[in-house]
Write a protein that holds these residues in place. Sequence first.
Motif, PDB file in Angstrom:
ATOM      1  N   PHE A  13       0.778  -0.924  -0.442  1.00  0.00           N
ATOM      2  CA  PHE A  13      -0.053   0.341   0.177  1.00  0.00           C
ATOM      3  C   PHE A  13       1.223   1.063   0.131  1.00  0.00           C
ATOM      4  N   LYS A  14       0.532   2.405  -0.780  1.00  0.00           N
ATOM      5  CA  LYS A  14       1.218   3.550  -0.629  1.00  0.00           C
ATOM      6  C   LYS A  14      -0.204   4.491  -0.978  1.00  0.00           C
ATOM      7  N   THR A  15       0.057   5.642  -0.845  1.00  0.00           N
ATOM      8  CA  THR A  15      -0.910   6.785  -0.585  1.00  0.00           C
ATOM      9  C   THR A  15       0.766   7.887  -0.518  1.00  0.00           C
ATOM     10  N   LEU A  16      -0.058   9.140  -0.700  1.00  0.00           N
ATOM     11  CA  LEU A  16       0.286  10.374  -1.347  1.00  0.00           C
ATOM     12  C   LEU A  16      -0.649  11.065  -0.437  1.00  0.00           C
ATOM     13  N   PRO A  17       1.026  12.263   0.010  1.00  0.00           N
ATOM     14  CA  PRO A  17       0.390  13.765   0.593  1.00  0.00           C
ATOM     15  C   PRO A  17      -0.350  14.674   0.075  1.00  0.00           C
ATOM     16  N   LEU A  18      -1.146  15.186  -0.216  1.00  0.00           N
ATOM     17  CA  LEU A  18      -1.688  16.687  -0.797  1.00  0.00           C
ATOM     18  C   LEU A  18      -1.404  17.997  -0.182  1.00  0.00           C
ATOM     19  N   TYR A  19      -2.301  18.498  -1.223  1.00  0.00           N
ATOM     20  CA  TYR A  19      -2.281  20.169  -0.933  1.00  0.00           C
ATOM     21  C   TYR A  19      -3.415  20.213  -1.697  1.00  0.00           C
ATOM     22  N   VAL A  20      -4.251  21.436  -0.874  1.00  0.00           N
ATOM     23  CA  VAL A  20      -5.341  21.381  -0.738  1.00  0.00           C
ATOM     24  C   VAL A  20      -6.248  22.711  -0.773  1.00  0.00           C
ATOM     25  N   ALA A  28     -10.153  22.127  -3.867  1.00  0.00           N
ATOM     26  CA  ALA A  28      -8.818  21.290  -5.367  1.00  0.00           C
ATOM     27  C   ALA A  28      -7.525  20.850  -4.880  1.00  0.00           C
ATOM     28  N   TYR A  29      -7.483  19.219  -4.900  1.00  0.00           N
ATOM     29  CA  TYR A  29      -6.388  19.039  -4.320  1.00  0.00           C
ATOM     30  C   TYR A  29      -5.170  18.655  -5.237  1.00  0.00           C
ATOM     31  N   GLN A  30      -4.489  18.480  -4.475  1.00  0.00           N
ATOM     32  CA  GLN A  30      -3.023  17.771  -6.091  1.00  0.00           C
ATOM     33  C   GLN A  30      -2.424  16.827  -4.916  1.00  0.00           C
ATOM     34  N   SER A  31      -1.864  16.223  -5.578  1.00  0.00           N
ATOM     35  CA  SER A  31      -0.494  15.123  -5.237  1.00  0.00           C
ATOM     36  C   SER A  31       0.870  16.342  -5.018  1.00  0.00           C
ATOM     37  N   LEU A  32       1.525  15.397  -3.421  1.00  0.00           N
ATOM     38  CA  LEU A  32       2.174  16.507  -3.116  1.00  0.00           C
ATOM     39  C   LEU A  32       3.621  15.568  -2.876  1.00  0.00           C
ATOM     40  N   VAL A  58      -3.601  24.685   2.319  1.00  0.00           N
ATOM     41  CA  VAL A  58      -3.237  23.696   3.564  1.00  0.00           C
ATOM     42  C   VAL A  58      -3.150  22.572   2.908  1.00  0.00           C
ATOM     43  N   GLU A  59      -1.574  21.440   3.465  1.00  0.00           N
ATOM     44  CA  GLU A  59      -1.249  20.122   3.105  1.00  0.00           C
ATOM     45  C   GLU A  59      -1.866  19.229   3.949  1.00  0.00           C
ATOM     46  N   LEU A  60      -1.945  18.093   3.619  1.00  0.00           N
ATOM     47  CA  LEU A  60      -2.925  17.371   4.487  1.00  0.00           C
ATOM     48  C   LEU A  60      -2.358  15.988   4.547  1.00  0.00           C
ATOM     49  N   ALA A  61      -2.690  14.678   5.068  1.00  0.00           N
ATOM     50  CA  ALA A  61      -1.588  13.725   4.755  1.00  0.00           C
ATOM     51  C   ALA A  61      -2.124  12.608   3.673  1.00  0.00           C
ATOM     52  N   ASN A  62      -3.436  12.835   3.646  1.00  0.00           N
ATOM     53  CA  ASN A  62      -4.183  11.628   3.099  1.00  0.00           C
ATOM     54  C   ASN A  62      -5.188  12.478   2.226  1.00  0.00           C
ATOM     55  N   LEU A  63      -5.888  11.389   1.458  1.00  0.00           N
ATOM     56  CA  LEU A  63      -7.042  10.836   0.129  1.00  0.00           C
ATOM     57  C   LEU A  63      -7.841   9.936   1.447  1.00  0.00           C
ATOM     58  N   GLY A  64      -9.096   9.932   2.145  1.00  0.00           N
ATOM     59  CA  GLY A  64     -10.451   8.978   1.721  1.00  0.00           C
ATOM     60  C   GLY A  64     -11.545   9.157   1.438  1.00  0.00           C
ATOM     61  N   VAL A  65     -11.693   7.588   0.609  1.00  0.00           N
ATOM     62  CA  VAL A  65     -13.192   8.100  -0.026  1.00  0.00           C
ATOM     63  C   VAL A  65     -14.097   7.145   1.065  1.00  0.00           C
ATOM     64  N   GLY A 170      -6.330  18.753  -9.596  1.00  0.00           N
ATOM     65  CA  GLY A 170      -5.934  19.297 -10.717  1.00  0.00           C
ATOM     66  C   GLY A 170      -7.004  19.865 -11.146  1.00  0.00           C
ATOM     67  N   ASN A 171      -6.847  20.002 -12.394  1.00  0.00           N
ATOM     68  CA  ASN A 171      -8.204  20.310 -13.053  1.00  0.00           C
ATOM     69  C   ASN A 171      -8.750  20.464 -13.634  1.00  0.00           C
ATOM     70  N   LEU A 172      -9.405  19.268 -13.164  1.00  0.00           N
ATOM     71  CA  LEU A 172     -10.299  17.999 -13.709  1.00  0.00           C
ATOM     72  C   LEU A 172     -10.840  18.006 -12.175  1.00  0.00           C
ATOM     73  N   THR A 173     -12.254  18.135 -12.725  1.00  0.00           N
ATOM     74  CA  THR A 173     -13.859  17.989 -11.874  1.00  0.00           C
ATOM     75  C   THR A 173     -13.777  16.270 -11.745  1.00  0.00           C
ATOM     76  N   LEU A 174     -13.960  16.229 -10.165  1.00  0.00           N
ATOM     77  CA  LEU A 174     -14.914  14.360 -10.394  1.00  0.00           C
ATOM     78  C   LEU A 174     -15.986  14.505 -10.866  1.00  0.00           C
ATOM     79  N   LEU A 175     -16.358  13.041 -11.332  1.00  0.00           N
ATOM     80  CA  LEU A 175     -17.763  13.272 -11.685  1.00  0.00           C
ATOM     81  C   LEU A 175     -18.345  12.711 -10.407  1.00  0.00           C
ATOM     82  N   GLU A 176     -19.804  12.537 -10.427  1.00  0.00           N
ATOM     83  CA  GLU A 176     -20.578  12.386  -9.623  1.00  0.00           C
ATOM     84  C   GLU A 176     -20.914  13.039  -8.343  1.00  0.00           C
ATOM     85  N   ARG A 177     -19.421  13.771  -8.058  1.00  0.00           N
ATOM     86  CA  ARG A 177     -19.997  15.230  -7.466  1.00  0.00           C
ATOM     87  C   ARG A 177     -20.134  14.979  -6.174  1.00  0.00           C
TER      88      ARG A 177
END
Length: 321
Positions: A13-20, A28-32, A58-65, A170-177
């Motif tokens: 398992f690998k994840t990425l921190p975020l810049y939000v 908007a968020y992107q990997s950091l 802000v910089e954040l630790a992770n993205l969850g769903v 990034g510049n991609l709007t997520l579907l299903e909002r």
Amino acid sequence: MPRIISRKDPATFKTLPLYVEATPDGLAYQSLGRPLNFSEMLERRKPVELPDSQRFAVELANLGVSVRLTLNWQGREYWLLVRQRRLDRGDVVLKLISGYVPAHELNLPLLTAIQEVAEECLLETSEGWLYGRFGDTWLPAPYEGTLKYREDIHFRLSPLSGAARPVQCGNLTLLERPRAYVHAPTASLQLVYDLRLDLPKEARQPSLLHVDEQLENGKLIARLDHSRPDLYLIPLEGGRPTAELLTLRQGQLVAASTRGLWLAESFAAQDGWLVRDERIRWNDWLALQNLTPKAEKPEGIAFSNAPAHSPQVRLDTATAV
């Protein structure tokens, strides 16, 4: 007896921190930085202070769903919740199906959400377990080597109406909002998808069971326990939740006790883009919904959910905020 149905290596398992970046109109968020393993991610999950709940960077630790899953069965609708003992926070809660988004799915979190449904929500009928489909896509069957799945029928997932404010990777709007919030106590961004699950009419005597993973001897072990299905239903009326809690076993709805029950923070009040609470009591959540608690029946099995005072860390890649 609990039955082991899968073993995984958590090192994969690998994840990425975020810049939000958030404004009143969208988030908007992107990997950091570099990919993180689970332990490295946990080190970053420290409380953050954001005085403006609508506008921040802000910089954040992770993205969850998470998935607010609405079950459609026999003409009625129910929200599905799973019970989890969160050793890293020292509590037991009912929460939405949820998971951490791995690095390679950061721009497609809906895929992670669908996979979490397949892993955490199991549907058993009198003739075997059900596969699932989302549109034209088959859901993974992570326990196919252990459980007997049916080939003749399957359940269906479909999106419900999304949140009003857009979320971008990034510049991609997520579907299903998805609904989005920053969980301040854990410095994490959470996306909540609204999905619907339709059971086929041919599914006789259905049971709902939850499977979660625990770290044992360096492996993530998933166990199935029919005596503790750990998947609960909140009936809806006119699309609104009621003050009931049920389980579904062999086609029978059984009332569950709510004494001592806590819900995860996704049920707590949201201020702008922020959720500041770790959890919320069942009766406090009912008050937010303008609902009156129902009287408990003596035979109900109470939750032992009071937050502990000595939290321990658990490695669990299947469970998010």
